[in-house]
Design a protein around this motif. Sequence first.
Motif, PDB file in Angstrom:
ATOM      1  N   TRP A 157      26.545 -19.248  55.939  1.00  0.00           N
ATOM      2  CA  TRP A 157      26.629 -18.886  57.352  1.00  0.00           C
ATOM      3  C   TRP A 157      27.153 -17.466  57.559  1.00  0.00           C
ATOM      4  CZ3 TRP A 157      31.518 -18.298  59.929  1.00  0.00           C
ATOM      5  CH2 TRP A 157      32.621 -18.493  59.105  1.00  0.00           C
ATOM      6  N   LEU A 158      27.664 -16.848  56.495  1.00  0.00           N
ATOM      7  CA  LEU A 158      28.224 -15.504  56.603  1.00  0.00           C
ATOM      8  C   LEU A 158      27.246 -14.410  56.173  1.00  0.00           C
ATOM      9  CD1 LEU A 158      31.792 -16.259  55.197  1.00  0.00           C
ATOM     10  CD2 LEU A 158      31.231 -15.602  57.549  1.00  0.00           C
ATOM     11  N   GLU A 159      26.061 -14.804  55.744  1.00  0.00           N
ATOM     12  CA  GLU A 159      25.070 -13.802  55.342  1.00  0.00           C
ATOM     13  C   GLU A 159      24.788 -12.863  56.518  1.00  0.00           C
ATOM     14  OE1 GLU A 159      23.890 -13.274  52.425  1.00  0.00           O
ATOM     15  OE2 GLU A 159      24.535 -15.093  51.356  1.00  0.00           O
ATOM     16  N   GLY A 160      24.872 -11.574  56.254  1.00  0.00           N
ATOM     17  CA  GLY A 160      24.590 -10.590  57.293  1.00  0.00           C
ATOM     18  C   GLY A 160      25.749 -10.317  58.228  1.00  0.00           C
ATOM     19  N   ALA A 161      26.925 -10.926  57.956  1.00  0.00           N
ATOM     20  CA  ALA A 161      28.070 -10.746  58.852  1.00  0.00           C
ATOM     21  C   ALA A 161      28.855  -9.471  58.548  1.00  0.00           C
ATOM     22  CB  ALA A 161      29.007 -11.955  58.753  1.00  0.00           C
ATOM     23  N   GLY A 162      28.522  -8.807  57.449  1.00  0.00           N
ATOM     24  CA  GLY A 162      29.203  -7.565  57.121  1.00  0.00           C
ATOM     25  C   GLY A 162      30.343  -7.724  56.143  1.00  0.00           C
ATOM     26  N   LEU A 163      30.610  -8.947  55.689  1.00  0.00           N
ATOM     27  CA  LEU A 163      31.661  -9.185  54.701  1.00  0.00           C
ATOM     28  C   LEU A 163      31.092  -9.057  53.291  1.00  0.00           C
ATOM     29  CD1 LEU A 163      33.376 -12.325  56.267  1.00  0.00           C
ATOM     30  CD2 LEU A 163      34.112  -9.938  56.466  1.00  0.00           C
ATOM     31  N   GLU A 164      31.958  -8.727  52.349  1.00  0.00           N
ATOM     32  CA  GLU A 164      31.522  -8.680  50.953  1.00  0.00           C
ATOM     33  C   GLU A 164      31.543 -10.099  50.394  1.00  0.00           C
ATOM     34  OE1 GLU A 164      32.608  -6.663  46.610  1.00  0.00           O
ATOM     35  OE2 GLU A 164      33.783  -6.122  48.402  1.00  0.00           O
ATOM     36  N   VAL A 169      34.123 -15.266  49.408  1.00  0.00           N
ATOM     37  CA  VAL A 169      34.473 -14.146  50.279  1.00  0.00           C
ATOM     38  C   VAL A 169      35.473 -13.262  49.542  1.00  0.00           C
ATOM     39  CG1 VAL A 169      35.437 -13.457  52.494  1.00  0.00           C
ATOM     40  CG2 VAL A 169      34.124 -15.585  52.318  1.00  0.00           C
ATOM     41  N   VAL A 170      35.103 -12.017  49.281  1.00  0.00           N
ATOM     42  CA  VAL A 170      35.962 -11.109  48.529  1.00  0.00           C
ATOM     43  C   VAL A 170      37.120 -10.644  49.414  1.00  0.00           C
ATOM     44  CG1 VAL A 170      36.077  -8.922  47.281  1.00  0.00           C
ATOM     45  CG2 VAL A 170      34.038 -10.373  47.090  1.00  0.00           C
ATOM     46  N   CYS A 171      38.352 -10.789  48.908  1.00  0.00           N
ATOM     47  CA  CYS A 171      39.561 -10.474  49.673  1.00  0.00           C
ATOM     48  C   CYS A 171      40.496  -9.591  48.854  1.00  0.00           C
ATOM     49  CB  CYS A 171      40.323 -11.762  50.031  1.00  0.00           C
ATOM     50  SG  CYS A 171      39.366 -13.017  50.878  1.00  0.00           S
ATOM     51  N   ASP A 172      41.468  -8.992  49.555  1.00  0.00           N
ATOM     52  CA  ASP A 172      42.530  -8.289  48.850  1.00  0.00           C
ATOM     53  C   ASP A 172      43.613  -9.289  48.456  1.00  0.00           C
ATOM     54  OD1 ASP A 172      44.067  -8.788  51.116  1.00  0.00           O
ATOM     55  OD2 ASP A 172      44.053  -6.719  51.833  1.00  0.00           O
ATOM     56  N   HIS A 173      44.792  -8.804  48.043  1.00  0.00           N
ATOM     57  CA  HIS A 173      45.821  -9.681  47.481  1.00  0.00           C
ATOM     58  C   HIS A 173      46.553 -10.515  48.534  1.00  0.00           C
ATOM     59  CE1 HIS A 173      48.204  -6.290  48.836  1.00  0.00           C
ATOM     60  NE2 HIS A 173      49.302  -7.014  48.685  1.00  0.00           N
ATOM     61  N   VAL A 174      46.264 -10.262  49.835  1.00  0.00           N
ATOM     62  CA  VAL A 174      46.845 -11.119  50.887  1.00  0.00           C
ATOM     63  C   VAL A 174      45.753 -11.868  51.654  1.00  0.00           C
ATOM     64  CG1 VAL A 174      48.956  -9.779  51.140  1.00  0.00           C
ATOM     65  CG2 VAL A 174      46.943  -9.201  52.543  1.00  0.00           C
ATOM     66  N   GLY A 175      44.543 -11.930  51.087  1.00  0.00           N
ATOM     67  CA  GLY A 175      43.475 -12.708  51.701  1.00  0.00           C
ATOM     68  C   GLY A 175      42.668 -11.985  52.751  1.00  0.00           C
ATOM     69  N   ARG A 176      42.859 -10.675  52.913  1.00  0.00           N
ATOM     70  CA  ARG A 176      42.145  -9.916  53.938  1.00  0.00           C
ATOM     71  C   ARG A 176      40.745  -9.563  53.436  1.00  0.00           C
ATOM     72  NH1 ARG A 176      45.418  -6.238  54.133  1.00  0.00           N
ATOM     73  NH2 ARG A 176      46.721  -6.885  55.909  1.00  0.00           N
ATOM     74  N   ALA A 177      39.740 -10.008  54.180  1.00  0.00           N
ATOM     75  CA  ALA A 177      38.351  -9.726  53.828  1.00  0.00           C
ATOM     76  C   ALA A 177      37.789  -8.552  54.623  1.00  0.00           C
ATOM     77  CB  ALA A 177      37.490 -10.964  54.054  1.00  0.00           C
ATOM     78  N   ALA A 178      38.323  -8.323  55.813  1.00  0.00           N
ATOM     79  CA  ALA A 178      37.938  -7.222  56.694  1.00  0.00           C
ATOM     80  C   ALA A 178      39.020  -7.154  57.768  1.00  0.00           C
ATOM     81  CB  ALA A 178      36.558  -7.456  57.318  1.00  0.00           C
ATOM     82  N   GLU A 179      38.929  -6.187  58.640  1.00  0.00           N
ATOM     83  CA  GLU A 179      39.932  -6.091  59.695  1.00  0.00           C
ATOM     84  C   GLU A 179      39.935  -7.364  60.543  1.00  0.00           C
ATOM     85  OE1 GLU A 179      41.250  -3.130  63.396  1.00  0.00           O
ATOM     86  OE2 GLU A 179      39.476  -2.681  62.171  1.00  0.00           O
ATOM     87  N   ASP A 180      41.093  -8.018  60.614  1.00  0.00           N
ATOM     88  CA  ASP A 180      41.300  -9.249  61.393  1.00  0.00           C
ATOM     89  C   ASP A 180      40.513 -10.443  60.862  1.00  0.00           C
ATOM     90  OD1 ASP A 180      43.015  -7.908  63.180  1.00  0.00           O
ATOM     91  OD2 ASP A 180      41.306  -7.197  64.356  1.00  0.00           O
ATOM     92  N   VAL A 181      40.040 -10.356  59.614  1.00  0.00           N
ATOM     93  CA  VAL A 181      39.308 -11.466  58.991  1.00  0.00           C
ATOM     94  C   VAL A 181      39.954 -11.781  57.638  1.00  0.00           C
ATOM     95  CG1 VAL A 181      37.107 -12.318  58.107  1.00  0.00           C
ATOM     96  CG2 VAL A 181      37.152 -10.840  60.128  1.00  0.00           C
ATOM     97  N   TYR A 182      40.299 -13.052  57.445  1.00  0.00           N
ATOM     98  CA  TYR A 182      40.949 -13.503  56.210  1.00  0.00           C
ATOM     99  C   TYR A 182      40.188 -14.717  55.668  1.00  0.00           C
ATOM    100  CZ  TYR A 182      44.803 -10.586  57.858  1.00  0.00           C
ATOM    101  OH  TYR A 182      45.555  -9.529  58.299  1.00  0.00           O
ATOM    102  N   ALA A 183      40.410 -15.012  54.397  1.00  0.00           N
ATOM    103  CA  ALA A 183      39.811 -16.208  53.803  1.00  0.00           C
ATOM    104  C   ALA A 183      40.828 -16.860  52.872  1.00  0.00           C
ATOM    105  CB  ALA A 183      38.539 -15.869  53.042  1.00  0.00           C
TER     106      ALA A 183
END
Length: 303
Positions: A157-164, A169-183
């Motif tokens: 469902w996230l295809e084309g949403a702009g997330l890696e 869902v690729v995240c940093d070390h605190v779960g941030r996938a994009a601005e205001d988006v976490y996984a």
Amino acid sequence: MVQLSDGEAVPYDTLVIATGVEARQLPAAEGIGGVSTLRDYQDALKLRGALVDGNHLLVVGAGFIGLEVAATAISKGCVVDVVEPAPSALMGKFPAELAERIHDTHVDRGVRFHFGQVVDQWHVENGEITSVTLSQGQTLRADAALVGIGTIPAVGWLEGAGLELANGVVCDHVGRAAEDVYAVGDVSNWHHPRLGENRRIEHRLSAGEQAQVVASVLTGDAVPALDPPFFWTDQYDEKWQAYGYIHADAEVEIVLDDPEANRLVATLKRGGKLDAVIGKNAAKHLIPFRRELRAAETQTIEQ
């Protein structure tokens, strides 16, 4: 905003993605009665109904789920065949030396393994499985079958949403996938500072700990260090516990081996550095190693 399947658009200030994973299916077996995966409560009820004394259970996949089900089925009096395309059980998931011990325990209990093979034909009567033929020609009776061949992150469902998207869902070390988006949880592929890379961890405790980290970020509280991965598997009278990061190239050292107590502790190191500890029926003996691993994880994040 997130658009729902009925067309409704739901705006958000912060989005947390926690959609988990889906069981990997075998297309040739889909729709056959008596063949199931094990992801939810209904799957468990369906499988439990098939674990009857004298029934023949086919398990496809010699991972942790497959082996745990095999152990349970044997304890219920079933005849169990495990089919695995790899040459051994738990390949890539557990050190080979320890995986061999688990395999031997199953063989001693009567489990029949078929390595280096796949199911070539599924035989059905009245919509229900009756037997299978393996790729080397052997036919096995199967009153029921469990397909335990892994999972797929629920990210369609996230295809084309702009997330890696890469193994979740690729995240940093605190779960941030994009601005205001976490996984968080099985769907998330977090960065682990001590590893210097991303890894998707499919353990229940890790999901809860990731949620605590993200909640702390969102509320402005002090962010706790993410604990090294911890999981366990119960098979027969053996509880195996693993803490830390398991690597295929790790040097395995058995530091405690007590056959009479059915107890074992093994350390996994690379370059002299402790990466993980694994124990069998040895929860108390793992405590000092867990402290060492936790301290190293915290120090890495602080740096």
